[in-house]
Structures are given as structure tokens and as C-alpha cells.
Write a protein that holds these residues in place. Structure first.
Motif, PDB file in Angstrom:
ATOM      1  N   THR A  22      79.697  36.216 -25.902  1.00 11.47           N
ATOM      2  CA  THR A  22      79.590  35.386 -25.235  1.00 11.47           C
ATOM      3  C   THR A  22      79.904  36.435 -23.809  1.00 11.47           C
ATOM      4  N   PHE A  23      79.531  35.932 -22.410  1.00 12.08           N
ATOM      5  CA  PHE A  23      79.858  37.016 -21.592  1.00 12.08           C
ATOM      6  C   PHE A  23      81.485  36.874 -21.415  1.00 12.08           C
ATOM      7  N   ASP A  24      82.127  36.095 -21.526  1.00 11.16           N
ATOM      8  CA  ASP A  24      83.868  35.865 -21.609  1.00 11.16           C
ATOM      9  C   ASP A  24      84.348  36.825 -22.770  1.00 11.16           C
ATOM     10  N   LYS A  27      83.874  40.337 -21.786  1.00 11.18           N
ATOM     11  CA  LYS A  27      84.749  40.702 -20.863  1.00 11.18           C
ATOM     12  C   LYS A  27      86.090  41.079 -21.310  1.00 11.18           C
ATOM     13  N   ALA A  50      70.961  41.251 -21.583  1.00 11.30           N
ATOM     14  CA  ALA A  50      71.592  41.495 -20.313  1.00 11.30           C
ATOM     15  C   ALA A  50      70.258  41.746 -19.287  1.00 11.30           C
ATOM     16  N   LYS A  54      69.029  37.761 -16.526  1.00 12.58           N
ATOM     17  CA  LYS A  54      70.567  37.966 -16.571  1.00 12.58           C
ATOM     18  C   LYS A  54      71.086  39.492 -16.477  1.00 12.58           C
ATOM     19  N   LYS A  56      72.024  39.886 -13.200  1.00 14.49           N
ATOM     20  CA  LYS A  56      73.347  39.777 -12.390  1.00 14.49           C
ATOM     21  C   LYS A  56      74.301  39.935 -13.368  1.00 14.49           C
ATOM     22  N   ASN A  57      74.280  39.328 -14.501  1.00 13.23           N
ATOM     23  CA  ASN A  57      75.504  39.149 -15.275  1.00 13.23           C
ATOM     24  C   ASN A  57      75.954  40.446 -15.770  1.00 13.23           C
ATOM     25  N   GLU A  60      77.781  42.462 -13.419  1.00 13.99           N
ATOM     26  CA  GLU A  60      78.943  41.782 -13.134  1.00 13.99           C
ATOM     27  C   GLU A  60      79.903  42.480 -14.472  1.00 13.99           C
ATOM     28  N   LEU A  61      79.418  42.517 -15.559  1.00 19.30           N
ATOM     29  CA  LEU A  61      80.009  42.964 -16.893  1.00 19.30           C
ATOM     30  C   LEU A  61      80.348  44.463 -16.541  1.00 19.30           C
ATOM     31  N   TYR A  64      83.238  44.904 -14.137  1.00 17.23           N
ATOM     32  CA  TYR A  64      84.498  44.419 -14.680  1.00 17.23           C
ATOM     33  C   TYR A  64      84.956  45.507 -15.628  1.00 17.23           C
TER      34      TYR A  64
END
Length: 107
Positions: A22-24, A27, A50, A54, A56-57, A60-61, A64
Motif C-alpha cells: 500500500t502507499f503507507d 512509505k 504508480a 496515480k 501524484k502518489n 509524493e512517495l 518522501y
């Protein structure tokens, strides 16, 4: 041949190490890689989802992961890269998103 751009390093990989896809979960693996002092995280698993809506996600990843001082790799199946246009689109998107590398699988 100039190979100065090649950088070796250690990586965490959710596929081998477990964890949620998952995204979390991704991360979390970037955070853990940073804590271990690893240079990379084999990043986006599965079919490279991705991309498309997606992106944008993915950015972001990548952002991070960069904060954790970890470069992020993406996985892609070779069947999706059989044309020059597909390769140009994929690698162009990788560059724009900020992936440090790509693992092309199943040649």
C-alpha cells in the motif's frame, strides 16, 4: 564508456521482506531503509501502478523517500516496453516523477 552515473548500494524490497503493498506500506519501507542507512528502496511493486492517475502518489512517495535519503526504484514488466514509444513514455515518466532507477523484469 562513461559509467560514472552508476551507483551501487543496498536496498530494501517489500516483495522479499514482507509488508503491505500500500502507499503507507511503501512509505514505511522508505523510512526503514533510511534508518538502516540503505541507499535505495525497490519501490513501486506489482504492475507499476504508480503511473496514470496515480502519478501524484508516485511523486509524493519519491519526495518522501528523498527526505529519508533513499532513492526509489520502480518495477515494470518487459512486455509493457516492447515498442520504442512505450519505452520513451515509461522512461520519460520515470524521469519526471523522480525514480532513481527501474527494474525491468521477465525478459
Amino acid at each position: 564508456m562513461n559509467t560514472n552515473w552508476l551507483k551501487s548500494g543496498r536496498a530494501v524490497w517489500r516483495y522479499l521482506d514482507g509488508g503491505e503493498n500500500t502507499f503507507d506500506g511503501m512509505k514505511e519501507f522508505s523510512r526503514l531503509a533510511g534508518q538502516l542507512g540503505f541507499e535505495y528502496k525497490r519501490g513501486v511493486e506489482g504492475s507499476g501502478e504508480a503511473f496514470g492517475p496515480k502519478v501524484k502518489n508516485a511523486r509524493e512517495l519519491v519526495d518522501y523517500s528523498n527526505q529519508q535519503k533513499v532513492g526509489l526504484w520502480v518495477w515494470k514488466h518487459s512486455k509493457d516496453l516492447r515498442t520504442a514509444e512505450a519505452r520513451e513514455n515509461f522512461f520519460g515518466l520515470c524521469q519526471r516523477v523522480g525514480f532513481i532507477g527501474a527494474k525491468i523484469d521477465f525478459f
